[in-house]
Design a protein around this motif. Structure first.
Motif, PDB file in Angstrom:
ATOM      1  N   ALA A  50       0.844  -1.207   0.000  1.00  0.00           N
ATOM      2  CA  ALA A  50       0.000   0.000   0.000  1.00  0.00           C
ATOM      3  C   ALA A  50       0.873   1.250   0.000  1.00  0.00           C
ATOM      4  CB  ALA A  50      -0.907   0.018   1.230  1.00  0.00           C
ATOM      5  N   VAL A  51       0.389   2.248  -0.725  1.00  0.00           N
ATOM      6  CA  VAL A  51       1.018   3.577  -0.726  1.00  0.00           C
ATOM      7  C   VAL A  51      -0.104   4.565  -0.470  1.00  0.00           C
ATOM      8  CG1 VAL A  51       2.283   5.285  -2.074  1.00  0.00           C
ATOM      9  CG2 VAL A  51       2.756   2.844  -2.396  1.00  0.00           C
ATOM     10  N   GLU A  52       0.036   5.396   0.547  1.00  0.00           N
ATOM     11  CA  GLU A  52      -1.089   6.283   0.889  1.00  0.00           C
ATOM     12  C   GLU A  52      -0.647   7.726   1.101  1.00  0.00           C
ATOM     13  OE1 GLU A  52      -3.946   5.083   3.708  1.00  0.00           O
ATOM     14  OE2 GLU A  52      -4.102   3.054   2.890  1.00  0.00           O
ATOM     15  N   GLU A  53      -1.537   8.626   0.721  1.00  0.00           N
ATOM     16  CA  GLU A  53      -1.405  10.061   1.002  1.00  0.00           C
ATOM     17  C   GLU A  53      -2.743  10.483   1.597  1.00  0.00           C
ATOM     18  OE1 GLU A  53      -0.512  10.644  -3.172  1.00  0.00           O
ATOM     19  OE2 GLU A  53       1.357  11.654  -2.626  1.00  0.00           O
ATOM     20  N   PRO A  54      -3.017  10.079   2.844  1.00  0.00           N
ATOM     21  CA  PRO A  54      -4.383  10.222   3.377  1.00  0.00           C
ATOM     22  C   PRO A  54      -4.731  11.633   3.828  1.00  0.00           C
ATOM     23  CG  PRO A  54      -2.956   9.278   5.023  1.00  0.00           C
ATOM     24  CD  PRO A  54      -2.106   9.470   3.790  1.00  0.00           C
ATOM     25  N   GLN A  55      -5.992  11.828   4.068  1.00  0.00           N
ATOM     26  CA  GLN A  55      -6.487  13.059   4.680  1.00  0.00           C
ATOM     27  C   GLN A  55      -6.291  12.945   6.194  1.00  0.00           C
ATOM     28  OE1 GLN A  55      -8.242  15.856   3.052  1.00  0.00           O
ATOM     29  NE2 GLN A  55      -6.909  14.938   1.518  1.00  0.00           N
ATOM     30  N   PRO A  56      -6.148  14.093   6.887  1.00  0.00           N
ATOM     31  CA  PRO A  56      -6.037  14.030   8.352  1.00  0.00           C
ATOM     32  C   PRO A  56      -7.347  13.541   8.975  1.00  0.00           C
ATOM     33  CG  PRO A  56      -6.261  16.300   7.612  1.00  0.00           C
ATOM     34  CD  PRO A  56      -6.117  15.468   6.378  1.00  0.00           C
ATOM     35  N   ALA A  57      -7.209  12.958  10.171  1.00  0.00           N
ATOM     36  CA  ALA A  57      -8.406  12.599  10.936  1.00  0.00           C
ATOM     37  C   ALA A  57      -9.018  13.882  11.499  1.00  0.00           C
ATOM     38  CB  ALA A  57      -8.001  11.657  12.077  1.00  0.00           C
ATOM     39  N   PRO A  58     -10.290  13.846  11.916  1.00  0.00           N
ATOM     40  CA  PRO A  58     -10.874  15.033  12.550  1.00  0.00           C
ATOM     41  C   PRO A  58     -10.098  15.405  13.810  1.00  0.00           C
ATOM     42  CG  PRO A  58     -12.553  13.380  12.064  1.00  0.00           C
ATOM     43  CD  PRO A  58     -11.229  12.728  11.814  1.00  0.00           C
ATOM     44  N   GLY A  59     -10.132  16.686  14.167  1.00  0.00           N
ATOM     45  CA  GLY A  59      -9.549  17.081  15.451  1.00  0.00           C
ATOM     46  C   GLY A  59      -8.391  18.040  15.347  1.00  0.00           C
ATOM     47  N   VAL A  60      -7.954  18.392  14.105  1.00  0.00           N
ATOM     48  CA  VAL A  60      -6.873  19.379  13.983  1.00  0.00           C
ATOM     49  C   VAL A  60      -7.464  20.740  14.355  1.00  0.00           C
ATOM     50  CG1 VAL A  60      -5.165  20.420  12.440  1.00  0.00           C
ATOM     51  CG2 VAL A  60      -5.853  18.022  12.103  1.00  0.00           C
ATOM     52  N   GLU A  61      -6.953  21.328  15.446  1.00  0.00           N
ATOM     53  CA  GLU A  61      -7.606  22.535  15.980  1.00  0.00           C
ATOM     54  C   GLU A  61      -7.370  23.774  15.123  1.00  0.00           C
ATOM     55  OE1 GLU A  61      -6.566  23.055  20.052  1.00  0.00           O
ATOM     56  OE2 GLU A  61      -7.637  21.226  20.649  1.00  0.00           O
ATOM     57  N   ASP A  62      -6.149  23.929  14.584  1.00  0.00           N
ATOM     58  CA  ASP A  62      -5.796  25.129  13.817  1.00  0.00           C
ATOM     59  C   ASP A  62      -6.336  24.989  12.385  1.00  0.00           C
ATOM     60  OD1 ASP A  62      -4.600  27.064  12.304  1.00  0.00           O
ATOM     61  OD2 ASP A  62      -2.550  26.673  12.981  1.00  0.00           O
ATOM     62  N   PRO A  63      -7.277  25.846  11.968  1.00  0.00           N
ATOM     63  CA  PRO A  63      -7.889  25.708  10.640  1.00  0.00           C
ATOM     64  C   PRO A  63      -6.859  25.792   9.502  1.00  0.00           C
ATOM     65  CG  PRO A  63      -9.026  27.383  11.929  1.00  0.00           C
ATOM     66  CD  PRO A  63      -7.839  26.959  12.737  1.00  0.00           C
ATOM     67  N   GLU A  64      -5.824  26.620   9.672  1.00  0.00           N
ATOM     68  CA  GLU A  64      -4.810  26.755   8.620  1.00  0.00           C
ATOM     69  C   GLU A  64      -3.990  25.470   8.499  1.00  0.00           C
ATOM     70  OE1 GLU A  64      -4.367  28.398   6.181  1.00  0.00           O
ATOM     71  OE2 GLU A  64      -2.250  28.305   5.616  1.00  0.00           O
ATOM     72  N   LEU A  65      -3.639  24.887   9.644  1.00  0.00           N
ATOM     73  CA  LEU A  65      -2.914  23.617   9.619  1.00  0.00           C
ATOM     74  C   LEU A  65      -3.790  22.531   9.010  1.00  0.00           C
ATOM     75  CD1 LEU A  65      -0.491  21.843  10.336  1.00  0.00           C
ATOM     76  CD2 LEU A  65      -1.451  21.585  12.638  1.00  0.00           C
ATOM     77  N   ASP A  66      -5.063  22.535   9.354  1.00  0.00           N
ATOM     78  CA  ASP A  66      -5.992  21.547   8.797  1.00  0.00           C
ATOM     79  C   ASP A  66      -6.044  21.681   7.274  1.00  0.00           C
ATOM     80  OD1 ASP A  66      -7.959  19.455   9.277  1.00  0.00           O
ATOM     81  OD2 ASP A  66      -9.415  20.917   8.536  1.00  0.00           O
TER      82      ASP A  66
END
Ligand SMILES: C[S@@+](CC[C@H](N)C(=O)[O-])C[C@H]1O[C@@H](n2cnc3c(N)ncnc32)[C@H](O)[C@@H]1O
Length: 225
Positions: free
Chosen positions: A193-209
């Motif tokens: 497998a090779v993955e470039e996934p999306q972050p899980a919920p919970g990243v507090e900083d909207p810009e970092l998200d």
């Protein structure tokens, strides 16, 4: 560099968006069912990922070259995991051959210049059919941070991080995409497998998200011996 800020890095990595909500969820998902499995964790740092592997029932041996981080991890996990000081550029003589069901290398392989000897060691340590799951800084982002003189070389680059108000400069090896996968194939691994996934919920900083959702931050691979 991590060990110079051992306590600070450990508490930062505990809850930081890229570690807690992006890297660890993806790595644990690629690791699959770990209950009862012998897991060799490379670059175990302060034991943040170890904690989750152990909670899921894995028998973990964590390796890190920094004694200060190994000490923090030992205190934190107690009898729930073992930790040894080890440099991934050297033979892993403390690990018996064909003893691991799974090797997990979370954000550590980009600190190793030559993957050949290490991958040969990991192949030795893994049971037949065992898996290597790892995450690295994404080669595209590494290329954008480099002097862009020669994409095809393995190159030392640096990056500044803010760890709870302290700026730390990390140095890591950027390698071309083909070098990542050719090294694995040459060492006798099959890519699963090779993955470039999306972050899980919970990243507090909207810009970092936004950054984690829209740019190539880390690359995740599962390969089988
Ligand atoms: C980004 S941290 C890993 C984070 C960890 N997986 C977690 O979830 O908290 C990278 C770790 O790799 C270790 N490391 C870097 N180069 C190493 C080497 N050559 N041998 C062993 N450990 C190394 C560092 O000391 C550091 O603890």
């Amino acid at each position: 560099m991590f060990g110079d800020h051992a306590e600070r890095y450990t508490s930062f990595a505990e809850s930081s968006g890229p570690n807690a909500h992006y890297e660890r969820p993806a790595t644990l998902r690629l690791a699959g069912e770990v209950a009862g499995k012998q897991v060799l964790e490379l670059g175990s740092a302060g034991g943040g990922l170890t904690e989750q592997l152990a909670a899921a029932g894995a028998e973990v041996l964590g390796l890190d070259h920094d004694p200060r981080l190994v000490e923090i991890a030992r205190k934190r996990l107690g009898a729930r995991a073992r930790f040894e000081i080890a440099d991934l550029n050297e033979p892993l003589s403390m690990v018996p051959s064909a003893s691991a069901d799974l090797v997990v290398a979370s954000l550590v392989l980009h600190y190793v210049a030559d993957w050949g000897p290490l991958l040969a060691e990991l192949r030795r340590c893994l049971k037949p059919g065992g898996a290597l799951v790892f995450s690295i800084h994404h080669p595209i982002t590494g290329w954008l941070r480099s002097d862009r003189a020669d994409y095809h070389r393995v190159e030392l680059i640096s990056e500044d991080w803010d760890w709870d108000g302290v700026t730390v400069t990390g140095r890591m090896y950027r390698r071309p995409v083909s070098a990542v996968f050719t090294s694995l194939l040459e060492a006798g691994f099959a890519i699963e497998a090779v993955e470039e996934p999306q972050p899980a919920p919970g990243v507090e900083d909207p810009e970092l998200d936004r950054i984690l959702r829209t740019t190539p931050v880390f690359l995740y691979v599962r390969a089988v011996r």
